[in-house]
Scaffold this motif. Structure first.
Motif, short mmCIF file in Angstrom:
data_model
loop_
_atom_site.label_atom_id
_atom_site.label_comp_id
_atom_site.label_asym_id
_atom_site.label_seq_id
_atom_site.Cartn_x
_atom_site.Cartn_y
_atom_site.Cartn_z
N ALA A 1 0.64 -1.24 0.08
CA ALA A 1 0.05 -0.06 0.10
C ALA A 1 0.90 1.38 0.16
CB ALA A 1 -1.05 0.10 1.23
N ARG A 2 0.26 2.33 -0.63
CA ARG A 2 1.05 3.52 -0.68
C ARG A 2 0.06 4.57 -0.04
NH1 ARG A 2 5.00 4.73 -5.85
NH2 ARG A 2 2.97 5.45 -6.69
N ILE A 3 0.57 5.26 0.99
CA ILE A 3 -0.23 6.37 1.76
C ILE A 3 0.12 7.68 1.11
CG2 ILE A 3 -1.17 7.26 3.68
CD1 ILE A 3 -0.62 4.45 4.92
N PHE A 4 -0.63 8.49 0.55
CA PHE A 4 -0.40 9.81 -0.05
C PHE A 4 -0.86 10.84 0.91
CE2 PHE A 4 0.56 7.52 -3.91
CZ PHE A 4 2.01 7.80 -4.12
N CYS A 5 -0.16 11.58 1.60
CA CYS A 5 -0.60 12.92 2.13
C CYS A 5 -0.33 13.96 1.46
CB CYS A 5 0.30 12.85 3.71
SG CYS A 5 0.03 11.51 4.64
N CYS A 6 -1.51 14.78 0.93
CA CYS A 6 -1.21 15.75 0.23
C CYS A 6 -0.51 16.76 0.80
CB CYS A 6 -2.71 16.29 -0.15
SG CYS A 6 -2.61 17.73 -1.26
N ALA A 7 0.55 17.13 0.03
CA ALA A 7 1.44 18.42 0.51
C ALA A 7 1.17 19.60 -0.57
CB ALA A 7 2.88 17.94 0.61
N GLY A 8 0.18 19.90 -0.92
CA GLY A 8 -0.25 21.13 -1.42
C GLY A 8 -0.29 22.10 -0.35
N THR A 9 -0.26 23.53 -0.93
CA THR A 9 -0.13 24.47 0.23
C THR A 9 -1.63 24.36 0.82
OG1 THR A 9 1.44 25.64 -0.82
CG2 THR A 9 -0.39 26.89 0.56
N PRO A 10 -2.69 24.16 0.44
CA PRO A 10 -4.17 24.17 1.26
C PRO A 10 -3.82 23.17 2.35
CG PRO A 10 -4.61 24.50 -1.07
CD PRO A 10 -2.95 24.05 -1.07
N CYS A 11 -3.17 21.95 1.85
CA CYS A 11 -3.33 20.87 3.03
C CYS A 11 -2.23 21.09 4.07
CB CYS A 11 -3.01 19.63 2.03
SG CYS A 11 -4.42 18.80 1.38
N LEU A 12 -1.03 21.71 3.35
CA LEU A 12 0.18 22.14 4.45
C LEU A 12 -0.46 23.04 5.36
CD1 LEU A 12 3.18 22.26 2.23
CD2 LEU A 12 2.77 20.48 3.91
N ALA A 13 -1.23 23.83 5.10
CA ALA A 13 -1.92 24.96 5.81
C ALA A 13 -3.02 24.29 6.84
CB ALA A 13 -2.72 26.05 5.09
N THR A 14 -3.37 23.41 6.53
CA THR A 14 -4.24 22.59 7.58
C THR A 14 -3.57 21.21 8.41
OG1 THR A 14 -5.39 21.32 5.79
CG2 THR A 14 -6.48 23.25 6.42
N ASP A 15 -2.40 21.45 8.31
CA ASP A 15 -1.31 20.56 8.85
C ASP A 15 -1.38 19.12 8.60
OD1 ASP A 15 0.74 20.33 10.75
OD2 ASP A 15 -0.21 20.28 12.47
N SER A 16 -1.22 19.11 7.29
CA SER A 16 -1.13 17.58 6.55
C SER A 16 0.16 17.11 7.01
CB SER A 16 -1.06 17.62 5.25
OG SER A 16 -0.14 18.10 4.49
N GLU A 17 1.26 17.94 7.54
CA GLU A 17 2.33 17.19 7.93
C GLU A 17 2.27 16.34 9.12
OE1 GLU A 17 6.09 19.89 6.18
OE2 GLU A 17 5.18 20.40 8.21
N ALA A 18 1.35 16.89 10.02
CA ALA A 18 1.10 16.38 11.38
C ALA A 18 0.43 14.92 11.07
CB ALA A 18 0.20 16.98 12.27
N VAL A 19 -0.38 14.69 10.16
CA VAL A 19 -1.15 13.51 9.77
C VAL A 19 -0.11 12.68 9.00
CG1 VAL A 19 -2.78 12.55 7.69
CG2 VAL A 19 -3.18 14.65 9.06
N LYS A 20 1.00 13.24 8.33
CA LYS A 20 1.89 12.35 7.69
C LYS A 20 2.69 11.60 8.87
CE LYS A 20 5.86 12.43 4.36
NZ LYS A 20 6.95 13.02 4.72
N LYS A 21 3.36 12.44 9.70
CA LYS A 21 3.96 12.01 10.93
C LYS A 21 3.10 10.94 11.66
CE LYS A 21 7.06 16.19 11.53
NZ LYS A 21 6.67 17.40 12.06
N ALA A 22 1.64 11.05 11.76
CA ALA A 22 1.12 10.08 12.48
C ALA A 22 1.13 8.82 11.83
CB ALA A 22 -0.34 10.66 12.67
N PHE A 23 1.16 8.80 10.44
CA PHE A 23 1.09 7.54 9.60
C PHE A 23 2.62 6.88 9.76
CE2 PHE A 23 -2.69 8.96 6.58
CZ PHE A 23 -3.26 7.91 7.08
N GLU A 24 3.61 7.78 9.67
CA GLU A 24 4.92 7.35 9.65
C GLU A 24 5.24 6.55 10.99
OE1 GLU A 24 7.32 10.12 6.67
OE2 GLU A 24 6.93 10.96 8.76
N ALA A 25 4.72 7.23 12.08
CA ALA A 25 4.89 6.72 13.50
C ALA A 25 4.25 5.45 13.53
CB ALA A 25 4.31 7.75 14.62
N LEU A 26 3.27 5.19 13.03
CA LEU A 26 2.36 3.97 12.95
C LEU A 26 2.81 2.95 11.92
CD1 LEU A 26 0.05 3.38 14.80
CD2 LEU A 26 -1.61 3.85 12.98
#
Ligand SMILES: Cc1cc2nc3c(=O)[nH]c(=O)nc-3n(C[C@H](O)[C@H](O)[C@H](O)COP(=O)(O)O)c2cc1C
Ligand code: SF4
Length: 541
Positions: free
Chosen positions: A7-32
């Motif tokens: 499986a590949r999980i893509f966390c959108c890293a376009g500016t609108p998603c970054l502005a709503t903290d998609s980085e935190a979502v990506k980190k949560a996936f990476e941690a899991l």
């Protein structure tokens, strides 16, 4: 799916998603699942439904492709559970069979959301740089120009000039040095199509530029990106380094004598620097002031050499055209407006975000089908297209096809692709005032029709929206607009009156209510109780 990834999980890293903290979502996936060998966690370009950020796409080797909206870190364990168990998906799962997805045709944005823009391997895995390979190893420059001409592609930067014709002009120009410039200045308020393409698929832009360079005989390119786009700049810089290492930019591209290097130039955020002659002056190190054409950049552009300048989306359309042929591209769109166009859909529709549609789609389809209708079921009032250079399409024209000719006939333009949908709570006089105010602030001041004209138009529109306008003001506006359109030096002043002209054409009654009844029908403008004379500047009638 690369390698053994399940499986590949893509966390959108376009500016609108970054502005709503998609980085935190990506980190949560990476941690899991970061240590799980068969699950890859990646970033992706803009997935499109920006109003529901952060977006996440989960692709599995079994071919399933799930899209989730409004993902927060605490939702991550549930999403991961859907990979391994028969867990029911959360309500954030989007139905991809809705018109928002099915009515779009993704050519320019085909890779966005499916590849990691920071990895050239991902781009190569979806056929990236094969079009460049095909062009430089098995086509002549004339054949490439011919294919682009056959596609019917028109410049996506606003004016809609036929791309193949422009390429042919630069190709035929005799010079020891030619340049290719990618215009990534994107200054229209509300527009972010080019930012999304540069952020989401930077190699696609580079590949288009390299094919163009081969076709016209250039060896040096520049991408002019506005400084407010740091993510795009970073990804482009990274992409250039990767492409050079891969041998698809630089010297002896695909083992041929063709060489092409690309540098980035960062703009200071002035809208006028998107105008091609101002942009060239800015790259040369001067002030970004437009100058009269001719000479056109194709004849004498950067450092007086023949220069091809195209928009980001124009370049991003090139690789598929070369790969599949001009005729394939031309089957989308209308007879005179071929292909697809990326729009930034904003305003009072339920689905806002980045969309790519065939030219000629109707306003109704965009508002009702792709946009999902007006928020709260309120009445549709108008769609503003083309930003400060465009106009408003009223509700009576819902079936208007959105192509270059139809929109122009209706008093608007396709422009660079900003779409603002308005409901009955919008005041059209205020909309005209907003865009004119924008142009006044962005006017470079070089020529009087624009410098003084925009300021005078703003004064009049402010008077009207403050309840101090007269019928004479309407006459003054109507006299001023054609003067600015005809006498201004560059496109900024020439098109600045368009929102006023189009709102006067379709919403004149609203201007009259502001003047005669001193009322704003939409309740947007704050009417002053002062008599109209109090708004006069310098005591003029
Ligand atoms: C005030 C003004 C701003 C402009 N801004 C942009 C811009 O941000 N991006 C762009 O591609 N074209 C912009 N243009 C159009 C460019 O001058 C030029 O026509 C375009 O880059 C050519 O590319 P195309 O043929 O691919 O559309 C602007 C024009 C004007 C008059
Ligand atoms: S039209 Fe406006 S922006 Fe263009 S040169 Fe004249 S003053 Fe400057």
């Amino acid at each position: 799916m690369s390698g053994t990834a399940r499986a590949r999980i893509f966390c959108c890293a376009g500016t609108p998603c970054l502005a709503t903290d998609s980085e935190a979502v990506k980190k949560a996936f990476e941690a899991l699942v970061g240590q799980t060998p068969d699950v890859e966690v990646r970033e992706s370009g803009c997935i499109g439904l920006c109003g529901r950020a952060p977006m996440v796409r989960v692709e599995s080797t079994d071919g399933s492709d799930a899209l989730y909206e409004s993902v927060t870190p605490d939702l991550v364990p549930r999403l991961v559970a859907t990979l391994t168990e028969e867990a029911s998906p959360p309500e954030q799962l989007l139905d991809q069979q809705t018109p928002f997805f099915t009515r779009q045709v993704r050519i320019v944005t085909a890779n966005a959301g499916h590849i990691d823009p920071e990895r050239i391997e991902d781009y190569l895995a979806v056929g990236g740089y094969e079009a460049l390979n095909k062009a430089v190893t098995s086509s002549s420059p004339q054949e490439v120009v011919g294919e682009v001409t056959r596609s019917g592609l028109r410049g996506r930067g606003g004016a809609g000039f036929p791309t193949g014709v422009k390429w042919g002009l630069v190709a035929r120009a005799e010079a020891d040095q030619k340049y290719v410039i990618c215009n990534g200045d994107e200054g229209d308020p509300g527009a972010y199509m080019d930012r999304a393409v540069m952020e989401g698929d930077p190699h696609r832009v580079l590949e288009g530029m390299a094919i163009a360079a081969y076709a016209v005989g250039a060896s040096q390119g520049f991408i002019y990106v506005r400084g407010e786009y740091p993510v795009a700049i970073r990804r482009l810089q990274r992409a250039i380094r990767q492409a050079e290492r891969q041998g698809v930019l630089g010297g002896r591209i695909f083992e041929t004598p063709f060489q092409f290097r690309v540098d980035i130039r960062i703009g200071g955020g002035a809208f006028v620097c998107g105008e091609e002659t101002a942009l060239i002056a800015s790259i040369e190190g001067g002030r970004g002031l437009p100058h009269p054409r001719p000479p056109y950049p194709a004849q004498a552009g950067l450092w007086a050499k023949p220069t091809l300048i195209n928009n980001v989306e124009t370049f991003a359309s090139i690789a598929p055209i070369v790969m599949h042929g001009g005729a394939w591209y031309a089957q989308h769109g209308t007879e005179k407006s071929r292909g697809t166009k990326v729009f930034a859909l904003a305003g009072k529709v339920n689905n806002t975000g980045l969309i790519e549609v065939p030219l000629g789609i109707t306003v109704r389809d965009v508002v009702e089908q792709i946009g999902g209708g007006i928020v709260g079921g309120r009445p549709f009032k108008a769609m503003q297209t083309g930003g400060p250079s465009g106009g408003c399409v009223p509700a009576s024209m819902l079936d208007l096809p959105m192509d270059y000719e139809s929109l122009q006939q209706a008093g608007s333009i396709v422009g660079s692709g900003g779409l603002l949908v308005m409901d009955d709570t919008a005041c059209m006089v205020d909309v005209a005032r907003f865009y004119m105010d924008f142009c006044m602030h962005e006017s470079c001041g070089k020529c009087i029709p624009c410098r003084a004209g925009t300021a005078e138009a703003v004064r009049i529109l402010e008077r009207i929206t403050a309840g101090g306008g007269t019928h004479g003001d309407l006459e003054r506006l109507e006299a001023l607009c054609p003067y600015m359109q005809e006498a201004s030096l560059c496109g900024l002043g020439q098109t600045a009156p368009n929102p006023v002209v189009s709102t006067l054409r379709y919403f004149r009654d609203e201007y009259l209510t502001h003047i005669d009844a001193r009322q704003c029908p939409a309740g947007v403008c704050t009417m002053s109780a002062l008599p109209s004379e109090a708004f006069r500047v310098g005591g003029r009638p």
